[in-house]
Design a protein around this motif. Structure first.
Motif, short mmCIF file in Angstrom:
data_model
loop_
_atom_site.label_atom_id
_atom_site.label_comp_id
_atom_site.label_asym_id
_atom_site.label_seq_id
_atom_site.Cartn_x
_atom_site.Cartn_y
_atom_site.Cartn_z
N TRP A 1 0.83 -1.20 0.00
CA TRP A 1 0.00 0.00 0.00
C TRP A 1 0.87 1.25 0.00
O TRP A 1 1.85 1.34 0.73
N THR B 1 -4.74 -2.12 -10.68
CA THR B 1 -4.37 -1.49 -9.42
C THR B 1 -5.52 -1.69 -8.45
O THR B 1 -6.69 -1.59 -8.83
N GLU B 2 -5.19 -1.97 -7.19
CA GLU B 2 -6.21 -2.17 -6.15
C GLU B 2 -6.19 -0.97 -5.22
O GLU B 2 -5.14 -0.60 -4.69
N PHE B 3 -7.35 -0.34 -5.03
CA PHE B 3 -7.48 0.79 -4.12
C PHE B 3 -8.01 0.31 -2.77
O PHE B 3 -8.87 -0.56 -2.71
N PHE C 1 -8.22 9.70 -8.68
CA PHE C 1 -7.73 9.51 -7.33
C PHE C 1 -6.90 10.72 -6.90
O PHE C 1 -6.65 11.61 -7.72
N ASP D 1 -5.41 8.68 -1.61
CA ASP D 1 -5.93 7.36 -1.96
C ASP D 1 -4.84 6.30 -1.96
O ASP D 1 -4.01 6.24 -2.88
N SER D 2 -4.87 5.46 -0.95
CA SER D 2 -3.91 4.36 -0.82
C SER D 2 -4.26 3.28 -1.85
O SER D 2 -5.43 2.93 -2.03
N HIS D 3 -3.21 2.77 -2.49
CA HIS D 3 -3.42 1.73 -3.51
C HIS D 3 -2.17 0.85 -3.60
O HIS D 3 -1.15 1.17 -3.02
N ARG D 4 -2.30 -0.26 -4.32
CA ARG D 4 -1.17 -1.17 -4.49
C ARG D 4 -1.27 -1.91 -5.81
O ARG D 4 -2.34 -2.03 -6.41
#
Length: 167
Positions: A64, A98-100, A114, A118-121
């Motif tokens: 993240w 990408t996953e938020f 975003f 906005d945290s994402h990975r």
């Protein structure tokens, strides 16, 4: 408007910190995608990456994180300096998506909005494939704006799962 796997194979590795006009010069095939974006003005910076992925590879940071958070002289993030009004936009040609952290869904060929909050990975690839990512960031918050050939991406790194990697 989503390029085929064959078209992606023929593209340049991408752009780093490019102006929209530099995108026109060096990666012309993405201009129709950018023109279809919801950016409110032309003062946006383009980051584009074309990845050749194999199963188990991540096209971006797998843990993240936030994009373009201001940093101090020591390189540490200064979270209180983030600006929620500065909208970034993400476009992907296909998986892995990408996953938020908030659960928002990213779809192929669609723009996702975003911010620095906005945290994402990254998500690992399940198959052999080519993938194009385009991120549009307001110039006001982009840390490295490059012009001319300095914006050409010479490589696109991938990330491996350190627990499962074998040479």
């Amino acid at each position: 408007m989503v390029p085929s796997q064959e078209e992606l194979k023929m593209m340049h590795n991408g752009l780093m910190g490019a102006t929209i006009s530099d995108s026109w010069l060096y990666m012309r095939k993405i201009i129709p995608i950018i023109k279809a974006s919801p950016i409110p003005h032309s003062d946006y910076i383009v980051d584009a990456k074309v990845h050749m992925l194999m199963p188990g590879q991540y096209p971006c940071i797998p843990n993240w994180h936030f994009d373009h958070v201001p940093r101090n002289e020591a390189g540490q993030m200064v979270l209180e300096d983030r600006d929620p009004t500065q909208k970034m936009f993400l476009w992907l040609s296909g998986p892995p998506f990408t996953e938020f952290a908030d659960g928002r869904e990213v779809r192929a060929g669609e723009w996702t909005e975003f911010t620095q909050f906005d945290s994402h990975r990254g998500v690992k690839s399940e198959e052999h494939q080519w993938r194009l990512l385009i991120r549009l960031t307001p110039a006001l918050i982009h840390p490295h704006i490059r012009h001319g050939e300095k914006c050409l991406r010479r490589h696109s790194q991938v990330y491996l799962d350190a627990d499962n990697f074998k040479w």
